[in-house]
Design a protein around this motif. Structure first.
Motif, PDB file in Angstrom:
ATOM      1  N   LEU A   1       0.996  -1.339  -0.157  1.00  0.00           N
ATOM      2  CA  LEU A   1       0.065  -0.498  -0.199  1.00  0.00           C
ATOM      3  C   LEU A   1       0.980   1.502  -0.019  1.00  0.00           C
ATOM      4  O   LEU A   1       0.760   1.799  -0.588  1.00  0.00           O
ATOM      5  N   VAL A   2       2.409   0.947   0.810  1.00  0.00           N
ATOM      6  CA  VAL A   2       2.903   2.225   0.422  1.00  0.00           C
ATOM      7  C   VAL A   2       3.329   2.139  -1.182  1.00  0.00           C
ATOM      8  O   VAL A   2       4.028   3.815  -1.342  1.00  0.00           O
ATOM      9  N   ARG A   3       3.850   1.268  -1.301  1.00  0.00           N
ATOM     10  CA  ARG A   3       4.171   1.471  -3.440  1.00  0.00           C
ATOM     11  C   ARG A   3       3.334   1.413  -3.838  1.00  0.00           C
ATOM     12  O   ARG A   3       3.307   1.757  -4.909  1.00  0.00           O
ATOM     13  N   GLY A   4       2.439   1.393  -3.884  1.00  0.00           N
ATOM     14  CA  GLY A   4       1.160   1.238  -5.468  1.00  0.00           C
ATOM     15  C   GLY A   4       0.903  -0.212  -5.772  1.00  0.00           C
ATOM     16  O   GLY A   4       0.056  -0.300  -6.291  1.00  0.00           O
ATOM     17  N   ASN A   5       1.601  -1.487  -4.809  1.00  0.00           N
ATOM     18  CA  ASN A   5       1.500  -2.960  -5.860  1.00  0.00           C
ATOM     19  C   ASN A   5       0.323  -3.925  -5.448  1.00  0.00           C
ATOM     20  O   ASN A   5       0.174  -3.497  -4.212  1.00  0.00           O
ATOM     21  N   THR A   6      -0.323  -3.897  -6.034  1.00  0.00           N
ATOM     22  CA  THR A   6      -1.317  -4.614  -6.119  1.00  0.00           C
ATOM     23  C   THR A   6      -1.928  -5.802  -7.518  1.00  0.00           C
ATOM     24  O   THR A   6      -1.036  -5.196  -8.493  1.00  0.00           O
ATOM     25  N   ARG A   7      -3.232  -5.889  -7.377  1.00  0.00           N
ATOM     26  CA  ARG A   7      -3.107  -7.137  -8.424  1.00  0.00           C
ATOM     27  C   ARG A   7      -5.183  -7.753  -8.435  1.00  0.00           C
ATOM     28  O   ARG A   7      -5.242  -7.195  -7.550  1.00  0.00           O
ATOM     29  N   PRO A   8      -5.224  -7.218  -9.050  1.00  0.00           N
ATOM     30  CA  PRO A   8      -6.857  -7.990  -8.986  1.00  0.00           C
ATOM     31  C   PRO A   8      -7.244  -9.224  -8.510  1.00  0.00           C
ATOM     32  O   PRO A   8      -6.292 -10.419  -8.676  1.00  0.00           O
ATOM     33  N   LEU A   9      -8.093  -9.689  -7.757  1.00  0.00           N
ATOM     34  CA  LEU A   9      -8.320 -10.983  -7.586  1.00  0.00           C
ATOM     35  C   LEU A   9      -9.619 -11.184  -7.743  1.00  0.00           C
ATOM     36  O   LEU A   9     -10.550 -11.268  -7.404  1.00  0.00           O
ATOM     37  N   SER A  10      -9.666 -12.434  -8.187  1.00  0.00           N
ATOM     38  CA  SER A  10     -11.517 -13.228  -8.854  1.00  0.00           C
ATOM     39  C   SER A  10     -11.559 -14.154  -8.123  1.00  0.00           C
ATOM     40  O   SER A  10     -11.195 -14.698  -7.845  1.00  0.00           O
ATOM     41  N   VAL A  11     -13.106 -14.515  -8.192  1.00  0.00           N
ATOM     42  CA  VAL A  11     -13.130 -16.177  -7.928  1.00  0.00           C
ATOM     43  C   VAL A  11     -12.582 -16.710  -8.917  1.00  0.00           C
ATOM     44  O   VAL A  11     -12.577 -18.211  -7.928  1.00  0.00           O
ATOM     45  N   ALA A  12     -12.408 -16.512 -10.335  1.00  0.00           N
ATOM     46  CA  ALA A  12     -12.253 -17.688 -11.071  1.00  0.00           C
ATOM     47  C   ALA A  12     -10.775 -18.318 -10.531  1.00  0.00           C
ATOM     48  O   ALA A  12     -10.158 -19.727 -10.180  1.00  0.00           O
ATOM     49  N   GLU A  13      -9.616 -17.155 -10.272  1.00  0.00           N
ATOM     50  CA  GLU A  13      -8.255 -17.558  -9.997  1.00  0.00           C
ATOM     51  C   GLU A  13      -7.954 -17.570  -8.598  1.00  0.00           C
ATOM     52  O   GLU A  13      -6.867 -18.394  -8.189  1.00  0.00           O
ATOM     53  N   THR A  14      -9.042 -17.473  -6.913  1.00  0.00           N
ATOM     54  CA  THR A  14      -8.404 -17.755  -6.192  1.00  0.00           C
ATOM     55  C   THR A  14      -9.486 -19.134  -5.424  1.00  0.00           C
ATOM     56  O   THR A  14      -9.427 -19.085  -4.712  1.00  0.00           O
ATOM     57  N   ASP A  15     -10.326 -19.497  -6.307  1.00  0.00           N
ATOM     58  CA  ASP A  15     -11.789 -20.401  -5.669  1.00  0.00           C
ATOM     59  C   ASP A  15     -10.456 -21.946  -5.997  1.00  0.00           C
ATOM     60  O   ASP A  15     -10.954 -22.537  -4.937  1.00  0.00           O
ATOM     61  N   ALA A  16      -9.402 -21.806  -6.123  1.00  0.00           N
ATOM     62  CA  ALA A  16      -8.853 -23.827  -5.708  1.00  0.00           C
ATOM     63  C   ALA A  16      -7.346 -23.233  -4.975  1.00  0.00           C
ATOM     64  O   ALA A  16      -7.114 -23.875  -4.600  1.00  0.00           O
ATOM     65  N   LEU A  17      -7.767 -21.785  -3.773  1.00  0.00           N
ATOM     66  CA  LEU A  17      -6.921 -21.834  -2.848  1.00  0.00           C
ATOM     67  C   LEU A  17      -6.443 -22.664  -1.792  1.00  0.00           C
ATOM     68  O   LEU A  17      -5.932 -22.323  -1.134  1.00  0.00           O
ATOM     69  N   ILE A  18      -7.840 -23.335  -1.284  1.00  0.00           N
ATOM     70  CA  ILE A  18      -8.056 -23.410  -0.637  1.00  0.00           C
ATOM     71  C   ILE A  18      -7.132 -24.721   0.439  1.00  0.00           C
ATOM     72  O   ILE A  18      -6.487 -24.045   1.305  1.00  0.00           O
ATOM     73  N   GLY A  19      -6.093 -25.362  -0.447  1.00  0.00           N
ATOM     74  CA  GLY A  19      -5.231 -26.416   0.216  1.00  0.00           C
ATOM     75  C   GLY A  19      -3.868 -25.308   0.479  1.00  0.00           C
ATOM     76  O   GLY A  19      -3.380 -26.153   0.365  1.00  0.00           O
ATOM     77  N   LEU A  20      -3.914 -24.154  -0.995  1.00  0.00           N
ATOM     78  CA  LEU A  20      -2.484 -23.847  -1.087  1.00  0.00           C
ATOM     79  C   LEU A  20      -1.987 -22.909   0.099  1.00  0.00           C
ATOM     80  O   LEU A  20      -2.507 -22.283   0.871  1.00  0.00           O
ATOM     81  N   GLY A  21      -0.800 -23.164   0.670  1.00  0.00           N
ATOM     82  CA  GLY A  21      -0.329 -22.725   1.819  1.00  0.00           C
ATOM     83  C   GLY A  21       0.336 -21.513   1.494  1.00  0.00           C
ATOM     84  O   GLY A  21       0.235 -21.457   0.603  1.00  0.00           O
ATOM     85  N   GLY A  22       0.711 -20.152   2.164  1.00  0.00           N
ATOM     86  CA  GLY A  22       1.344 -19.023   2.230  1.00  0.00           C
ATOM     87  C   GLY A  22       0.383 -18.027   2.099  1.00  0.00           C
ATOM     88  O   GLY A  22      -0.924 -18.811   2.417  1.00  0.00           O
TER      89      GLY A  22
END
Length: 350
Positions: A43-64
């Motif tokens: 937020l200090v540097r203005g570094n962001t990325r969009p987050l959609s359902v399609a790209e996050t839906d398979a994340l439930i078992g991913l660490g980190g």
């Protein structure tokens, strides 16, 4: 609504499950989410990325965390970093910010709420389980299971070589991981920050339990455990700047080997405890936290943080009082200590 998400501080299993569930809750209500990269630094540097359902839906078992993390605190450089943070927050046109982190990360959120009334909802995160906000935090169960699996592997080599193995776990100020993992593996002794190290008792227990039928031992020690004996305090590692704990396991092992003449080794599990896929328990808990935080955002109940008490998800005001430290419940330690038995032998009269 347009909602930002950031993950700060140490990573832990379950963070991606939280991100997934916040994104889903906001998307189901017609909103959109933006990921802030590398904690407050993003937020200090203005570094962001969009987050959609399609790209996050398979994340439930991913660490980190797919967003990355850092320990950046904008209030360390308030004249430059705080104005930049506010400028980027405004440029992103965010309606709310979901902050996922421990006491340091959420502490920054508290200051931003108090100073500028930023619309923030917090989610507590710590594998150490050391926040009073929650009975148990996501990531803790995974960390305990990693320690248990590691110790079960170490036990076979301890048995083969008739050794004592001292296993150092995370736990800067609390002994939750060491105590729970120690109980689960049947450790011969557990050392935690909440209980001063009693070296004579430790040595007595190890000697008493060493028999032809049990020729090895496992000692669990949290990294924040401390001596009280002035002569032993000199053996503790001394950090030069920001406290980076570690080394107490090697110190304990040296004492055991010197005093008992039993070959002793040290294993520091370190960041292994943070990594890997979350357990089923942590996936479910993280999902519930994310959904609850998303609902708070939709209801515009800002300045709050998600809590877990008696298995019920709720919320409370996000302030310094809410971020109080939660020491190990000594009831658990007393149960574990039942197995640190050394019989009382009365002195005979001469």
């Amino acid at each position: 609504m347009k909602v930002g998400l950031l993950t700060g501080g140490g990573d832990c299993p379950g963070l991606n499950a939280v991100i997934r569930s916040v994104v889903r809750r906001i998307a189901n209500a017609g909103g959109e989410c933006v990921g802030v990269l590398e904690g407050w630094r993003g937020l200090v540097r203005g570094n962001t990325r969009p987050l959609s359902v399609a790209e996050t839906d398979a994340l439930i078992g991913l660490g980190g965390t797919i967003l990355g993390s850092s320990r950046t605190n904008p209030y360390k450089n308030p004249e430059t970093d705080v104005p930049l943070l506010r400028r980027h927050f405004a440029a992103l046109e965010l309606d709310a910010l979901v902050v996922i982190g421990g006491d340091d990360t959420l502490g920054v959120a508290v200051r931003l709420i108090n100073d500028f009334e930023l619309p923030i909802v917090g989610i507590p995160k710590t594998i150490d389980n050391d926040l009073k906000l929650v009975d148990f935090s996501f990531g803790f169960d995974t960390a305990v299971n990693v320690v248990v699996e590691s110790v079960e592997r170490l036990r076979t080599t301890a048995e083969s070589h008739r050794r004592v193995i001292v296993v150092e776990t995370m736990g800067r100020s609390t002994g939750w991981i060491a105590c729970f993992a120690g109980m689960a593996v049947g450790a011969d002794y557990i050392l935690v920050p909440e209980v001063p190290i009693d070296v004579p008792h430790l040595l007595g227990v190890l000697k008493y339990h060493r028999t032809p039928f049990k020729n090895h031992a496992i000692v669990m020690v949290a990294e924040g455990a401390r001596y009280t004996d002035p002569e032993l305090l000199a053996l503790e590692p001394r950090p030069f700047s920001h406290p980076r704990l570690g080394g107490i396991g090697a110190s304990i092992a040296e004492i055991i080997e010197r005093q008992t003449r039993i070959e002793t080794r040290t294993v520091v599990l370190g960041h292994l405890q943070r990594g890997g896929a979350p357990t089923a328990h942590d996936r479910i808990l993280a999902t519930r936290f994310g959904l609850a935080a998303g609902e708070l955002v939709l209801q515009r109940r800002f300045g709050t943080v998600v809590t877990l008490k008696d298995a019920r998800i709720s919320e409370t005001s996000l302030n310094t009082t809410a971020l109080a430290n939660c020491p190990l419940d000594l009831g658990f330690y007393q149960d574990a200590a039942t197995f640190f038995y050394e019989p009382y032998e009365p002195k005979t009269k001469e």
